[in-house]
Design an enzyme around this catalytic site. Structure first.
Site, PDB file in Angstrom:
ATOM      1  N   TYR A  74       0.837  -1.202   0.000  1.00  0.00           N
ATOM      2  CA  TYR A  74       0.000   0.000   0.000  1.00  0.00           C
ATOM      3  C   TYR A  74       0.873   1.254   0.000  1.00  0.00           C
ATOM      4  O   TYR A  74       2.065   1.206   0.279  1.00  0.00           O
ATOM      5  CB  TYR A  74      -0.951   0.015   1.216  1.00  0.00           C
ATOM      6  CG  TYR A  74      -0.292   0.344   2.529  1.00  0.00           C
ATOM      7  CD1 TYR A  74      -0.240   1.658   2.997  1.00  0.00           C
ATOM      8  CD2 TYR A  74       0.284  -0.651   3.317  1.00  0.00           C
ATOM      9  CE1 TYR A  74       0.370   1.969   4.204  1.00  0.00           C
ATOM     10  CE2 TYR A  74       0.893  -0.349   4.526  1.00  0.00           C
ATOM     11  CZ  TYR A  74       0.938   0.962   4.966  1.00  0.00           C
ATOM     12  OH  TYR A  74       1.553   1.263   6.156  1.00  0.00           O
ATOM     13  N   CYS A  75       0.242   2.392  -0.314  1.00  0.00           N
ATOM     14  CA  CYS A  75       0.921   3.688  -0.260  1.00  0.00           C
ATOM     15  C   CYS A  75      -0.053   4.703   0.337  1.00  0.00           C
ATOM     16  O   CYS A  75      -0.801   4.372   1.243  1.00  0.00           O
ATOM     17  CB  CYS A  75       1.428   4.099  -1.647  1.00  0.00           C
ATOM     18  SG  CYS A  75       0.125   4.259  -2.881  1.00  0.00           S
ATOM     19  N   ARG A  76      -0.083   5.918  -0.189  1.00  0.00           N
ATOM     20  CA  ARG A  76      -1.017   6.906   0.338  1.00  0.00           C
ATOM     21  C   ARG A  76      -2.362   6.819  -0.373  1.00  0.00           C
ATOM     22  O   ARG A  76      -3.412   6.755   0.253  1.00  0.00           O
ATOM     23  CB  ARG A  76      -0.448   8.330   0.197  1.00  0.00           C
ATOM     24  CG  ARG A  76      -1.343   9.395   0.832  1.00  0.00           C
ATOM     25  CD  ARG A  76      -0.859  10.796   0.545  1.00  0.00           C
ATOM     26  NE  ARG A  76      -0.788  11.076  -0.881  1.00  0.00           N
ATOM     27  CZ  ARG A  76      -1.855  11.423  -1.636  1.00  0.00           C
ATOM     28  NH1 ARG A  76      -3.056  11.532  -1.099  1.00  0.00           N
ATOM     29  NH2 ARG A  76      -1.713  11.653  -2.918  1.00  0.00           N
ATOM     30  N   GLY A  78      -2.726   4.845  -3.601  1.00  0.00           N
ATOM     31  CA  GLY A  78      -2.856   3.673  -4.463  1.00  0.00           C
ATOM     32  C   GLY A  78      -1.997   3.727  -5.719  1.00  0.00           C
ATOM     33  O   GLY A  78      -1.794   2.711  -6.376  1.00  0.00           O
ATOM     34  N   ILE A 102      -3.440   4.092   2.158  1.00  0.00           N
ATOM     35  CA  ILE A 102      -3.767   4.127   3.590  1.00  0.00           C
ATOM     36  C   ILE A 102      -4.942   5.080   3.821  1.00  0.00           C
ATOM     37  O   ILE A 102      -5.655   4.959   4.816  1.00  0.00           O
ATOM     38  CB  ILE A 102      -2.530   4.518   4.434  1.00  0.00           C
ATOM     39  CG1 ILE A 102      -2.772   4.189   5.912  1.00  0.00           C
ATOM     40  CG2 ILE A 102      -2.133   5.969   4.201  1.00  0.00           C
ATOM     41  CD1 ILE A 102      -1.524   4.244   6.788  1.00  0.00           C
TER      42      ILE A 102
END
Length: 111
Positions: A74-76, A78, A102
């Site tokens: 995951y990241c911030r 997507g 996230i």
């Protein structure tokens, strides 16, 4: 390649909620946060390993020794997790689960 010549994505894509449900059932998986160390420090999913996208190249990361292990990425938002999942899949990882950002995670966050 899938039927009709379209490329099949070599990893699974799920929502944050689906990922959370999978994490309750599965064992032995890793969670990878591909944001910057600063973003990671500001809040991350419990037990996530920080492997910033810009450090993911063509060499398998030392943090991810088992290419068959289930790995949630995951990241911030997507975007970076999609790039990282694609890079990992190209390196031969076979059990990548791209779970977006996230910002869409409704579980616990460690700060």
């Amino acid at each position: 390649e899938g039927e009709g010549g379209e490329k099949t994505i070599p990893f699974r894509r799920v929502t944050g909620d689906e990922a959370q449900a999978m994490m309750k059932k599965e064992t032995g998986y890793l969670i990878v946060d591909v944001r910057t160390p600063q973003e990671y420090a500001e809040g991350h999913i419990p037990h996530a390993v920080n492997i910033p996208l810009d450090t993911v190249g063509t060499t398998p990361p030392s943090e991810l020794p088992d290419k068959r292990q289930m790995i949630f990425v995951y990241c911030r938002s997507g975007a970076r997790s999609m790039q990282a999942a694609d890079k990992l899949a190209r390196m031969g990882y076979t059990n990548i689960v791209e779970m977006g950002g996230i910002q869409d995670w409704h579980g616990e966050v460690v700060r």
